[in-house]
Design a protein around this motif. Structure first.
Motif, mmCIF file in Angstrom:
data_model
loop_
_atom_site.group_PDB
_atom_site.id
_atom_site.type_symbol
_atom_site.label_atom_id
_atom_site.label_comp_id
_atom_site.label_asym_id
_atom_site.label_seq_id
_atom_site.Cartn_x
_atom_site.Cartn_y
_atom_site.Cartn_z
ATOM 1 N N ASP A 19 0.833 -1.186 0.000
ATOM 2 C CA ASP A 19 0.000 0.000 0.000
ATOM 3 C C ASP A 19 0.880 1.253 0.000
ATOM 4 O O ASP A 19 2.101 1.183 0.148
ATOM 5 N N ARG A 20 0.236 2.389 -0.159
ATOM 6 C CA ARG A 20 0.967 3.656 -0.313
ATOM 7 C C ARG A 20 1.790 3.985 0.935
ATOM 8 O O ARG A 20 2.902 4.507 0.834
ATOM 9 N N GLU A 21 1.260 3.688 2.089
ATOM 10 C CA GLU A 21 1.979 3.960 3.327
ATOM 11 C C GLU A 21 3.264 3.127 3.418
ATOM 12 O O GLU A 21 4.306 3.617 3.850
ATOM 13 N N THR A 22 3.185 1.869 2.980
ATOM 14 C CA THR A 22 4.359 0.995 3.026
ATOM 15 C C THR A 22 5.443 1.479 2.070
ATOM 16 O O THR A 22 6.628 1.493 2.400
ATOM 17 N N VAL A 23 5.022 1.868 0.866
ATOM 18 C CA VAL A 23 5.971 2.406 -0.108
ATOM 19 C C VAL A 23 6.622 3.672 0.443
ATOM 20 O O VAL A 23 7.838 3.864 0.348
ATOM 21 N N SER A 24 5.811 4.537 1.037
ATOM 22 C CA SER A 24 6.338 5.788 1.593
ATOM 23 C C SER A 24 7.328 5.515 2.720
ATOM 24 O O SER A 24 8.363 6.192 2.829
ATOM 25 N N GLU A 25 7.030 4.517 3.546
ATOM 26 C CA GLU A 25 7.938 4.178 4.643
ATOM 27 C C GLU A 25 9.281 3.685 4.095
ATOM 28 O O GLU A 25 10.346 4.040 4.615
ATOM 29 N N ARG A 26 9.233 2.882 3.034
ATOM 30 C CA ARG A 26 10.479 2.396 2.429
ATOM 31 C C ARG A 26 11.302 3.552 1.880
ATOM 32 O O ARG A 26 12.528 3.598 2.045
ATOM 33 N N LEU A 27 10.644 4.500 1.228
ATOM 34 C CA LEU A 27 11.360 5.651 0.677
ATOM 35 C C LEU A 27 11.924 6.541 1.783
ATOM 36 O O LEU A 27 13.000 7.128 1.631
ATOM 37 N N LEU A 28 11.204 6.628 2.894
ATOM 38 C CA LEU A 28 11.724 7.383 4.040
ATOM 39 C C LEU A 28 13.007 6.752 4.568
ATOM 40 O O LEU A 28 13.976 7.455 4.889
ATOM 41 N N LYS A 29 13.036 5.427 4.640
ATOM 42 C CA LYS A 29 14.238 4.750 5.103
ATOM 43 C C LYS A 29 15.390 4.969 4.130
ATOM 44 O O LYS A 29 16.553 5.138 4.540
ATOM 45 N N GLY A 30 15.072 4.987 2.837
ATOM 46 C CA GLY A 30 16.098 5.273 1.841
ATOM 47 C C GLY A 30 16.640 6.681 1.988
ATOM 48 O O GLY A 30 17.830 6.931 1.778
ATOM 49 N N SER A 31 15.777 7.610 2.374
ATOM 50 C CA SER A 31 16.198 8.993 2.576
ATOM 51 C C SER A 31 17.159 9.105 3.754
ATOM 52 O O SER A 31 18.092 9.913 3.728
ATOM 53 N N VAL A 32 16.925 8.292 4.788
ATOM 54 C CA VAL A 32 17.829 8.302 5.938
ATOM 55 C C VAL A 32 19.208 7.787 5.528
ATOM 56 O O VAL A 32 20.244 8.326 5.927
ATOM 57 N N ARG A 33 19.212 6.742 4.689
ATOM 58 C CA ARG A 33 20.488 6.146 4.277
ATOM 59 C C ARG A 33 21.258 7.033 3.300
ATOM 60 O O ARG A 33 22.484 7.079 3.334
ATOM 61 N N ARG A 34 20.544 7.719 2.408
ATOM 62 C CA ARG A 34 21.232 8.466 1.359
ATOM 63 C C ARG A 34 20.563 9.809 1.103
ATOM 64 O O ARG A 34 19.745 9.948 0.201
ATOM 65 N N SER A 35 20.891 10.787 1.893
ATOM 66 C CA SER A 35 20.474 12.164 1.658
ATOM 67 C C SER A 35 21.706 13.047 1.815
ATOM 68 O O SER A 35 22.614 12.723 2.577
ATOM 69 N N TYR A 36 21.695 14.167 1.131
ATOM 70 C CA TYR A 36 22.913 14.971 1.042
ATOM 71 C C TYR A 36 22.627 16.443 1.303
ATOM 72 O O TYR A 36 21.532 16.920 1.055
ATOM 73 N N ALA A 37 23.640 17.102 1.781
ATOM 74 C CA ALA A 37 23.584 18.548 2.008
ATOM 75 C C ALA A 37 24.605 19.176 1.064
ATOM 76 O O ALA A 37 25.808 19.185 1.379
ATOM 77 N N PRO A 38 24.176 19.667 -0.093
ATOM 78 C CA PRO A 38 25.123 20.198 -1.074
ATOM 79 C C PRO A 38 26.054 21.262 -0.522
ATOM 80 O O PRO A 38 27.179 21.417 -1.003
ATOM 81 N N ILE A 39 25.612 21.977 0.501
ATOM 82 C CA ILE A 39 26.455 23.044 1.048
ATOM 83 C C ILE A 39 27.757 22.483 1.605
ATOM 84 O O ILE A 39 28.785 23.167 1.646
ATOM 85 N N VAL A 40 27.741 21.188 2.034
ATOM 86 C CA VAL A 40 28.969 20.560 2.524
ATOM 87 C C VAL A 40 29.443 19.420 1.627
ATOM 88 O O VAL A 40 30.614 19.044 1.675
ATOM 89 N N ASP A 41 28.547 18.855 0.797
ATOM 90 C CA ASP A 41 28.914 17.733 -0.052
ATOM 91 C C ASP A 41 29.517 18.162 -1.387
ATOM 92 O O ASP A 41 29.905 17.303 -2.192
ATOM 93 N N ILE A 42 29.544 19.446 -1.647
ATOM 94 C CA ILE A 42 30.211 19.984 -2.838
ATOM 95 C C ILE A 42 31.345 20.891 -2.372
ATOM 96 O O ILE A 42 31.172 21.685 -1.445
ATOM 97 N N ASP A 43 32.504 20.754 -3.008
ATOM 98 C CA ASP A 43 33.646 21.602 -2.675
ATOM 99 C C ASP A 43 33.507 22.921 -3.435
ATOM 100 O O ASP A 43 33.928 23.050 -4.583
#
Length: 309
Positions: A19-43
């Motif tokens: 269901d949509r909630e399950t898909v959203s939860e999976r994407l949230l977990k992916g966001s925790v594993r791989r999200s970036y802050a360009p202000i520090v992740d770019i030189d």
């Protein structure tokens, strides 16, 4: 925040049965594993590299034409800088509109639900992307391309009209074409490192956004409102004409010191550029046909604009 970038295709949610909630939860977990802050992740202090392009040459609108062959290497690099600034500007304004539409949609959702929580997370991603786009344009010595007054008026109104299938269709059309183009060019050795880094950050996070939008649209494949679906399945063909105009914006050639109208005309009839557009649109076109959201009128529009063979 992690700095290891591993782009994925963002297609795993297509075979969705959860269901949509399950898909959203999976994407949230992916966001925790791989999200970036360009202000520090770019030189941001690293110097630009002499002789490198701001978009891969093969993705440029004039590449492969006799006119391109007549340009000096510096002129080609100048064109690449302005085309990069133009593409990122289009992306910046599109993501502004998408955030507004998602925010408006939250008034209908439980803010504690997984779908609403992922929508908020995606909006955060898009805000960082907008800041990243603007900062890279400036760092590369270019300027953002502003919207016309008409486009600004539409921007203020569209979030109130984008809902249901229309929102997800809009998101996919705006995200997948640019995403496909970036994936083809992010490892090009001729590319400025700062632009390559931007592309890696963007395609990594955009993969989740595409999964979210595809899942949303797929769930509406068998909608009971046949008239709405017929309208949406055909109306998006008009966007093809706008995309073609945005990608061949005469102003970007003028800023590079060339004849803007002449270059736009050459680009729009360039077989190589049309082949690049078709490659970038192919996967989305297949998905829209599969879900019944590619109507005959839309098909003609995308073909006329060079996105379909």
């Amino acid at each position: 925040m992690t700095t290891t970038l591993e782009p994925s295709t963002g297609r795993s949610a297509d075979r969705q049965s959860p269901d949509r909630e399950t898909v959203s939860e999976r994407l949230l977990k992916g966001s925790v594993r791989r999200s970036y802050a360009p202000i520090v992740d770019i030189d941001w202090d690293a110097p630009l590299e002499e002789g490198k392009y701001f978009l891969p040459p093969t993705l440029l609108t004039l590449y492969g034409t006799p006119f391109w062959d007549s340009l000096t290497e510096q002129q080609r690099i100048d064109v690449s800088r302005e085309e990069m600034a133009n593409v990122l500007s289009v992306g910046l304004w599109f993501e502004t509109l998408l955030d507004l539409a998602l925010l408006h949609r939250l008034t209908e959702k439980d803010p504690a639900g997984q779908e609403a929580q992922y929508s908020l997370t995606e909006m955060g991603d898009e805000c960082r992307h907008m800041a990243m786009f603007a900062k890279v344009i400036d760092r590369c010595g270019a300027r953002v391309y502003r919207m016309s007054e008409l486009n600004r008026r539409v921007l203020r109104l569209l979030p109130f009209t984008l809902h249901g299938s229309g929102l997800w269709l809009f998101a996919l059309v705006g995200e997948e074409i640019f995403d496909a183009m970036q994936r083809r060019g992010l490892d090009d050795p001729q590319l400025q490192p700062i632009v390559s880094r931007l592309m890696r950050i963007h395609v990594t996070e955009e993969a989740r956004h595409i999964s979210f939008a595809r899942d949303g649209l797929r769930r509406r494949t068998h909608t009971k409102d046949k008239r709405e679906k017929y309208f949406l399945a055909n109306a998006h063909g008009a966007v093809a004409i706008l995309f073609n105009q945005w990608l061949t914006n005469p102003a970007m050639y003028r800023r590079a010191g060339l004849d803007g109208d002449q270059c736009a005309k050459i680009a729009r009839s360039n077989p190589h550029f049309n082949a690049m557009k078709q490659e970038g649109f192919a996967d989305l076109a297949g998905f829209l046909r599969e879900t019944g959201f590619m109507g005959p009128i839309a098909e003609k529009g995308w073909r006329k604009a060079g996105f379909l063979p």
